[in-house]
Scaffold this active site. Sequence first.
Site, PDB file in Angstrom:
ATOM      1  N   LYS A  34     -13.041 -43.040 -36.782  1.00 40.09           N
ATOM      2  CA  LYS A  34     -12.614 -42.944 -35.386  1.00 40.09           C
ATOM      3  C   LYS A  34     -12.537 -41.485 -34.900  1.00 40.09           C
ATOM      4  O   LYS A  34     -12.019 -41.200 -33.831  1.00 40.09           O
ATOM      5  CB  LYS A  34     -11.271 -43.643 -35.203  1.00 40.09           C
ATOM      6  CG  LYS A  34     -11.366 -45.143 -35.465  1.00 40.09           C
ATOM      7  CD  LYS A  34     -10.109 -45.863 -35.130  1.00 40.09           C
ATOM      8  CE  LYS A  34     -10.134 -47.341 -35.412  1.00 40.09           C
ATOM      9  NZ  LYS A  34     -11.344 -47.994 -35.724  1.00 40.09           N
ATOM     10  N   CYS A  35     -13.092 -40.584 -35.673  1.00 44.67           N
ATOM     11  CA  CYS A  35     -13.096 -39.156 -35.360  1.00 44.67           C
ATOM     12  C   CYS A  35     -14.257 -38.833 -34.427  1.00 44.67           C
ATOM     13  O   CYS A  35     -15.307 -39.481 -34.474  1.00 44.67           O
ATOM     14  CB  CYS A  35     -13.234 -38.367 -36.670  1.00 44.67           C
ATOM     15  SG  CYS A  35     -13.362 -36.583 -36.478  1.00 44.67           S
ATOM     16  N   GLY A  36     -14.090 -37.805 -33.615  1.00 47.66           N
ATOM     17  CA  GLY A  36     -15.161 -37.349 -32.744  1.00 47.66           C
ATOM     18  C   GLY A  36     -16.385 -36.862 -33.509  1.00 47.66           C
ATOM     19  O   GLY A  36     -17.486 -36.806 -32.949  1.00 47.66           O
ATOM     20  N   PHE A  37     -16.200 -36.520 -34.771  1.00 48.50           N
ATOM     21  CA  PHE A  37     -17.337 -36.088 -35.609  1.00 48.50           C
ATOM     22  C   PHE A  37     -18.005 -37.257 -36.331  1.00 48.50           C
ATOM     23  O   PHE A  37     -18.955 -37.049 -37.092  1.00 48.50           O
ATOM     24  CB  PHE A  37     -16.887 -35.043 -36.644  1.00 48.50           C
ATOM     25  CG  PHE A  37     -16.445 -33.745 -36.036  1.00 48.50           C
ATOM     26  CD1 PHE A  37     -17.292 -33.009 -35.215  1.00 48.50           C
ATOM     27  CD2 PHE A  37     -15.181 -33.244 -36.280  1.00 48.50           C
ATOM     28  CE1 PHE A  37     -16.884 -31.814 -34.651  1.00 48.50           C
ATOM     29  CE2 PHE A  37     -14.758 -32.048 -35.721  1.00 48.50           C
ATOM     30  CZ  PHE A  37     -15.609 -31.328 -34.904  1.00 48.50           C
ATOM     31  N   ALA A  38     -17.546 -38.481 -36.115  1.00 48.11           N
ATOM     32  CA  ALA A  38     -18.113 -39.651 -36.796  1.00 48.11           C
ATOM     33  C   ALA A  38     -19.628 -39.797 -36.624  1.00 48.11           C
ATOM     34  O   ALA A  38     -20.286 -40.314 -37.531  1.00 48.11           O
ATOM     35  CB  ALA A  38     -17.383 -40.924 -36.377  1.00 48.11           C
TER      36      ALA A  38
END
Length: 162
Positions: A34-38
């Site tokens: 769920k991270c922006g870097f996913a």
Amino acid sequence: MSVYDFSVQTIRGEQKPLADYKGQVLLIVNTASKCGFAPQFDELQELYERYKDRGFTVLAFPSNQFREQEPGSNDEVEQVCKLNFGVSFPLFAKIDVNGAGAEPLYTYLKKERGGMFGSSIKWNFTKFLIDSEGRVVKRYSPTTKPTKFERRIVELLDEANR
């Protein structure tokens, strides 16, 4: 000491000695779906598919330590990674990467290659490149996309296959 001296738990709960990866070039990454870097999962998968037959493996360690961006159970994490990102590289059980309960492998990685602002992991998708001898070669920040250092992966694979 090398990464081969550690044993870790797979996402399915089995113990996995990292010595099983002897001779391979590894990219060890703390992940969170769920991270922006996913979206980096896509590049990690591309690199894995491109070089797995040459002895390259990505090892993903989900962590919920940063803004609770990996809240699910190990089963849920596995489902999300496979269905949403097409991940086929090895996934391991959720871990802590910092603090008293940090996974011993991560304590070692941080000791070998500290970050720009100290040794602690600052965010999801911190990446450690490991050579075929199990040595930590380089640490990459969460903002560094995996394909940005593809050339270095290839160099390490070429060295390993000489």
